[in-house]
Each structure stands twice: as structure tokens, then as C-alpha cells.
Design an enzyme around this catalytic site. Structure first.
Site, mmCIF file in Angstrom:
data_model
loop_
_atom_site.group_PDB
_atom_site.id
_atom_site.type_symbol
_atom_site.label_atom_id
_atom_site.label_comp_id
_atom_site.label_asym_id
_atom_site.label_seq_id
_atom_site.Cartn_x
_atom_site.Cartn_y
_atom_site.Cartn_z
ATOM 1 N N GLU A 51 -60.138 -42.583 24.181
ATOM 2 C CA GLU A 51 -60.555 -42.330 25.553
ATOM 3 C C GLU A 51 -61.880 -43.049 25.732
ATOM 4 O O GLU A 51 -62.722 -43.051 24.828
ATOM 5 C CB GLU A 51 -60.696 -40.838 25.825
ATOM 6 C CG GLU A 51 -59.427 -40.021 25.588
ATOM 7 C CD GLU A 51 -58.242 -40.466 26.433
ATOM 8 O OE1 GLU A 51 -58.475 -41.000 27.541
ATOM 9 O OE2 GLU A 51 -57.096 -40.288 25.994
ATOM 10 N N HIS A 68 -54.286 -37.054 27.794
ATOM 11 C CA HIS A 68 -55.546 -37.780 27.975
ATOM 12 C C HIS A 68 -56.699 -37.183 27.184
ATOM 13 O O HIS A 68 -57.861 -37.467 27.481
ATOM 14 C CB HIS A 68 -55.916 -37.920 29.464
ATOM 15 C CG HIS A 68 -54.928 -38.737 30.245
ATOM 16 N ND1 HIS A 68 -54.620 -40.043 29.923
ATOM 17 C CD2 HIS A 68 -54.154 -38.419 31.312
ATOM 18 C CE1 HIS A 68 -53.720 -40.496 30.770
ATOM 19 N NE2 HIS A 68 -53.405 -39.534 31.609
#
Length: 276
Positions: free
Chosen positions: A94, A231
Site C-alpha cells: 500500500e 486494501h
């Protein structure tokens, strides 16, 4: 010589010669070096050798040109390695954006597969040293306060390199994760040798043709794989690892895919089921 067309048998002989050379040197090979191996008697003008090389190798899925002017045998060191003996490192990053020159990592997740089972999970938040954009905060749930006390990328980089050592670099959209991670490592002065890479998106498109979507969350749902926090790095890496295990355990055997090299090649094109 430049515009020469190669007969099928001649092309096959040249590819076999290239395969033998890669197996011998066990490293990526510059185009000019490989030209001298395959065409030792040819006199080629500047720039013609690499073009001729592409004419020979581009149709053979065992070879790739990961960098302009350098060729490699896909997963050369792992080409004959049985899938059960392989070490897969499934990575998810990320970041504050998609440009490794400008943006920074905010979380790293790595799931290691050995012996066709998960043996290690590595996860770390990373302080990017810059504000996290609003859209990234909404996407990941990671804001500035979450990473305030996290280590910098320079601090976690040696750990990441150690986890990835001697493994096949796997990711869902591997081009992004590998390129971004390599860029950030190089920014810290760590010049990592080229990993053999495997993309679970491309592999799934080739071998799981009955799926409606190949987005990570949709594919996980279609295969009954839990993805609790999409995510977040280690959760996405875990889902991609489970997708890879599903393919290797349930689909590879019936397609005659037994080695890492065969799996890497299969991710670059369709594979026909072998007759029983």
C-alpha cells in the site's frame, strides 16, 4: 541478415541453444552477448543484433526481455524446480500513490509459501515521511496517525529483502508491486537482483477461465477465499497466496504443470489440458 525469416526448425535450434546458455550462466544476458552466442559468425551493424534476437526469441514464451537490451529465461534458476519444492513470496504494497520516484510505501505484506503451504507472514506499517492523500486514507483506512510511530522504509528494507531472498516474487498485478518495491529499494541504495515474477491476475486469466472478474476481491469471492480487509497489505497478500495455492493444487496437475518454469510460462499464455 536483419530482415531474415527463420524456418521453424532453425528457430527451434536457436532457442534451444539460448536455453542451454542461460542454464550455463544462470543470469540475465545482455543482447549483444546473446547475439554472439547464437550468431557467432554473423557481421551485424549496430542495433541490428538485438532486433534479430527479438525475431528469434519473441515467439518463445520461455524467454523475456525484462529490460531493454537484456534477456532472461523466465525463472531460470527455478525452471526445473518442482512446484512442491518452490518458495513463493506473495507481496502486496500500500502506498501514497503509484509513482515510486515520488510516492512512498505505507504498508508491506508478504506471505511465504513453501511446500505448497503458508509458512510465514510478514507485515509492517511504514511511515512515509509525507502526508497520506485523502483518497488513499479512504481506500486503505490508513491515515497519518496510524503510521506516526511506524518505522521508515529505510528501516524495514533489509527485513523485506531477507524475506524475499531465494523466492519467486508473486503479486496480484505484479508489475506494479515489483516495480514500486524495486524503485524504493534502489532509492535506499539497495540494488536487488532481478526476481522471477509471477502475476496472479495473468495466471488466473489463463487458468481460471470461468471467473466473471479477476479483481482480487471478486476472484477471492468467486473461489470462496476470505478477504476481510481489502486494501490492507497482508490481507491482500494472503488472498493472493490462497488464489495461487488453489491454482497450483487444483488446476496445475490436470494441465500437466509440474515445475515453476512451466507455471511461469503458463501465465504468459493459454494452456491446454493434457489428455488423460
Amino acid at each position: 541478415m536483419l530482415h531474415r525469416r527463420f524456418a521453424k526448425e532453425e528457430r527451434a535450434q536457436l532457442c534451444d541453444r539460448a536455453l542451454d546458455y542461460f542454464s550455463e550462466v544462470d543470469r540475465p544476458v545482455p543482447s549483444n552477448e546473446l547475439v554472439r552466442v547464437l550468431f557467432p559468425r554473423a557481421r551485424l551493424e549496430n542495433g541490428h543484433g538485438p532486433q534479430l534476437l527479438r525475431e528469434v526469441l519473441r515467439r518463445d514464451r520461455r524467454f523475456q526481455e525484462p529490460r531493454n537490451g537484456t534477456w532472461d529465461l523466465i525463472g531460470a534458476r527455478f525452471h526445473h524446480l518442482d512446484l512442491a519444492d518452490a518458495r513463493f513470496c506473495v507481496v502486496d504494497l500500500e502506498a501514497t500513490g503509484s509513482n515510486p520516484r515520488r510516492d512512498q510505501v505505507i504498508e508491506v505484506g508478504i506471505v511465504v509459501i513453501e511446500g505448497l503451504r503458508i509458512t510465514r507472514r510478514y507485515s509492517s506499517l511504514v511511515n512515509p515521511g509525507q502526508r497520506i492523500p485523502v483518497w488513499i486514507r479512504k481506500l486503505t483506512g490508513i491515515d497519518d496517525s496510524v503510521v506516526a510511530d511506524a518505522p521508515s522504509f529505510a528501516e524495514v528494507a533489509p527485513e523485506i529483502v531477507d524475506v524475499l531472498r531465494d523466492g519467486i516474487f508473486v503479486a496480484h498485478n505484479v508489475d506494479f508491486d515489483e516495480r514500486f518495491l524495486r524503485g524504493r529499494l534502489e532509492a535506499e541504495g539497495i540494488h536487488q537482483p532481478w526476481w522471477p515474477t509471477l502475476c496472479t491476475v495473468r495466471l488466473s486469466r489463463c487458468l481460471l477461465t470461468d471467473q466473471e472478474s479477476y479483481r482480487l476481491d471478486a476472484l477471492a469471492e468467486g473461489l470462496g477465499i476470505d478477504l476481510d480487509q481489502h486494501h490492507r497489505a497482508v490481507c491482500d497478500a494472503e488472498a493472493a497466496a490462497q488464489i495461487l495455492l488453489h491454482i497450483v493444487r487444483d488446476h496445475a496437475p490436470e494441465l500437466g504443470i509440474r515445475t515453476v518454469g512451466e507455471l511461469l510460462v503458463s501465465s504468459r499464455g493459454s494452456v491446454r489440458k493434457q489428455a488423460s
